[in-house]
Scaffold this motif. Sequence first.
Motif, PDB file in Angstrom:
ATOM      1  N   HIS A   1       0.691  -1.025   0.090  1.00 17.36           N
ATOM      2  CA  HIS A   1      -0.030   0.046   0.096  1.00 17.36           C
ATOM      3  C   HIS A   1       0.827   1.208  -0.003  1.00 17.36           C
ATOM      4  N   ILE A   2       0.462   2.145  -0.872  1.00 14.97           N
ATOM      5  CA  ILE A   2       1.230   3.554  -1.016  1.00 14.97           C
ATOM      6  C   ILE A   2       0.579   4.523  -0.264  1.00 14.97           C
ATOM      7  N   SER A   3      -0.579   4.975  -0.926  1.00 13.37           N
ATOM      8  CA  SER A   3      -1.109   5.911  -0.008  1.00 13.37           C
ATOM      9  C   SER A   3      -2.864   5.702  -0.757  1.00 13.37           C
ATOM     10  N   GLY A   4      -3.865   6.353   0.141  1.00 15.83           N
ATOM     11  CA  GLY A   4      -4.994   6.334  -0.294  1.00 15.83           C
ATOM     12  C   GLY A   4      -5.578   4.732  -0.758  1.00 15.83           C
ATOM     13  N   ILE A   5      -6.029   4.923  -1.934  1.00 16.78           N
ATOM     14  CA  ILE A   5      -6.594   3.558  -2.349  1.00 16.78           C
ATOM     15  C   ILE A   5      -5.373   2.800  -3.397  1.00 16.78           C
ATOM     16  N   THR A   6      -4.012   3.482  -3.342  1.00 18.13           N
ATOM     17  CA  THR A   6      -3.110   3.284  -4.398  1.00 18.13           C
ATOM     18  C   THR A   6      -2.255   1.939  -3.722  1.00 18.13           C
ATOM     19  N   TYR A   7      -1.747   0.756  -4.607  1.00 19.61           N
ATOM     20  CA  TYR A   7      -0.683   0.027  -4.298  1.00 19.61           C
ATOM     21  C   TYR A   7       0.204   0.224  -5.285  1.00 19.61           C
TER      22      TYR A   7
ATOM     23  N   VAL B   1       9.987  -4.064 -13.085  1.00 18.99           N
ATOM     24  CA  VAL B   1       9.062  -3.497 -13.833  1.00 18.99           C
ATOM     25  C   VAL B   1       8.168  -3.041 -12.352  1.00 18.99           C
ATOM     26  N   LEU B   2       7.722  -1.619 -12.473  1.00 21.91           N
ATOM     27  CA  LEU B   2       6.851  -1.077 -11.364  1.00 21.91           C
ATOM     28  C   LEU B   2       5.075  -0.795 -12.079  1.00 21.91           C
ATOM     29  N   LEU B   3       4.458  -1.392 -11.390  1.00 26.04           N
ATOM     30  CA  LEU B   3       2.868  -1.171 -11.899  1.00 26.04           C
ATOM     31  C   LEU B   3       2.381  -0.484 -10.670  1.00 26.04           C
ATOM     32  N   TYR B   4       1.473   0.538 -10.599  1.00 30.07           N
ATOM     33  CA  TYR B   4       0.770   1.279  -9.519  1.00 30.07           C
ATOM     34  C   TYR B   4      -0.765   1.021 -10.042  1.00 30.07           C
ATOM     35  N   TYR B   5      -1.622   0.699  -8.879  1.00 28.21           N
ATOM     36  CA  TYR B   5      -2.739   0.186  -9.290  1.00 28.21           C
ATOM     37  C   TYR B   5      -3.854   0.698  -8.084  1.00 28.21           C
ATOM     38  N   ASP B   6      -4.992   1.096  -8.430  1.00 25.11           N
ATOM     39  CA  ASP B   6      -5.980   1.653  -7.507  1.00 25.11           C
ATOM     40  C   ASP B   6      -6.896   0.296  -7.192  1.00 25.11           C
ATOM     41  N   VAL B   7      -7.336   0.252  -5.935  1.00 28.46           N
ATOM     42  CA  VAL B   7      -8.208  -0.719  -5.384  1.00 28.46           C
ATOM     43  C   VAL B   7      -9.705  -0.077  -5.677  1.00 28.46           C
ATOM     44  N   TYR B   8     -10.415  -0.599  -6.546  1.00 29.08           N
ATOM     45  CA  TYR B   8     -11.745  -0.329  -6.565  1.00 29.08           C
ATOM     46  C   TYR B   8     -12.884  -1.588  -6.356  1.00 29.08           C
ATOM     47  N   GLY B   9     -12.483  -2.593  -7.004  1.00 29.08           N
ATOM     48  CA  GLY B   9     -13.389  -3.652  -7.024  1.00 29.08           C
ATOM     49  C   GLY B   9     -12.711  -5.177  -6.666  1.00 29.08           C
TER      50      GLY B   9
ATOM     51  N   LYS C   1      -3.818  15.460  -0.917  1.00 29.31           N
ATOM     52  CA  LYS C   1      -2.521  14.923  -0.536  1.00 29.31           C
ATOM     53  C   LYS C   1      -2.425  13.664  -0.628  1.00 29.31           C
ATOM     54  N   GLU C   2      -3.297  12.899   0.022  1.00 28.14           N
ATOM     55  CA  GLU C   2      -2.957  11.428   0.239  1.00 28.14           C
ATOM     56  C   GLU C   2      -3.038  10.714  -0.885  1.00 28.14           C
ATOM     57  N   GLN C   3      -3.818  11.258  -2.118  1.00 27.28           N
ATOM     58  CA  GLN C   3      -3.863  10.841  -3.309  1.00 27.28           C
ATOM     59  C   GLN C   3      -2.545  10.874  -4.038  1.00 27.28           C
ATOM     60  N   LEU C   4      -1.501  11.394  -3.611  1.00 28.29           N
ATOM     61  CA  LEU C   4      -0.318  11.599  -4.478  1.00 28.29           C
ATOM     62  C   LEU C   4       0.572  10.398  -4.276  1.00 28.29           C
ATOM     63  N   SER C   5       0.184   9.343  -4.939  1.00 25.07           N
ATOM     64  CA  SER C   5       0.963   8.248  -4.634  1.00 25.07           C
ATOM     65  C   SER C   5       2.279   7.837  -5.191  1.00 25.07           C
ATOM     66  N   MET C   6       2.454   8.691  -6.333  1.00 27.41           N
ATOM     67  CA  MET C   6       3.914   8.730  -6.830  1.00 27.41           C
ATOM     68  C   MET C   6       4.750   9.741  -6.592  1.00 27.41           C
ATOM     69  N   LEU C   7       4.444  10.265  -5.350  1.00 27.36           N
ATOM     70  CA  LEU C   7       5.235  11.575  -4.800  1.00 27.36           C
ATOM     71  C   LEU C   7       6.794  11.039  -4.469  1.00 27.36           C
ATOM     72  N   ASP C   8       6.725   9.732  -3.947  1.00 21.54           N
ATOM     73  CA  ASP C   8       8.108   9.104  -3.444  1.00 21.54           C
ATOM     74  C   ASP C   8       8.901   8.795  -5.086  1.00 21.54           C
ATOM     75  N   TRP C   9       8.192   8.427  -6.096  1.00 22.26           N
ATOM     76  CA  TRP C   9       8.885   8.147  -7.061  1.00 22.26           C
ATOM     77  C   TRP C   9       9.468   9.265  -7.662  1.00 22.26           C
TER      78      TRP C   9
END
Length: 259
Positions: A14-20, A66-74, A142-150
């Motif tokens: 988990h990164i932030s918000g609903i993003t992994y 390889v890096l893949l970011y994904y939001d958890v919706y379903g 702010k919590e939706q900035l999942s790629m801030l560290d990247w």
Amino acid sequence: MIFDEKYEILENRHISGITYLLRIKAPQLKDAPAGSFAMVRATSDIQYDPMMRRAFAIADIQGDEVLLYYDVYGKGTQVLTYLKKGEQVSVLAPLGKNFFPYNYNHYVIVGGGIGFAGLSLFMKKLREMGKSFTAIYGVRRKEQLSMLDWIKENSFENDVIIYTEDGSYGEKGLVTRDLDKLINEKPDTALAVCGPKGMMRAVMDVAKKHNTPAYLSLESKMACGFGICIGCVIKDIEKDNYIRVCYEGPVFDGYKIKF
């Protein structure tokens, strides 16, 4: 070449918000084009619920990782979060046929939410080529900035302007707030855009005012990822027919489609 392989999971957190973030060891994908995507299967070979793979942008390639970011919706993306480091995941990639062009002198890159992951590898390629660009990263809070560290890890802090709608980080406002100015700063500028459809429509409205070339990486629900199911079509204005996001895209000239 498209590979249908099982790859070792190096990280799934988990990164932030609903993003992994899903990081896999995939040496076969080291030459995947910027803008291409992967179809990831959340279940094992003997499980069929959910049956279909999920589409994610190839956000970065670091050596054989390889890096893949994904939001958890379903259910599909929720099941994906259960996969652990050291396990294997089935991935079909790289997919897509049409990607961002490299023939402009300057780019304004506009990413909204998880859509920024559809532009990040393109940013790296532009830097490698010595191309000039300014990136915009917009979210609601702010919590939706999942790629801030990247962004920080790859030293893009001076290249990215961050906008939050509530002003909790960076500039307060929408991604279009300063877009007119950024478009006019340098000659031969093109837009590269990925994000929610409403955001992309707003960006296209600005692009049309200045007659600025704009290329949109579309996000769409996909069943197959390579053009067989015809489940991700959009309207081609020029040809007056429908084309597939996964096969004729995922990047399109924003002036030639209705989305």
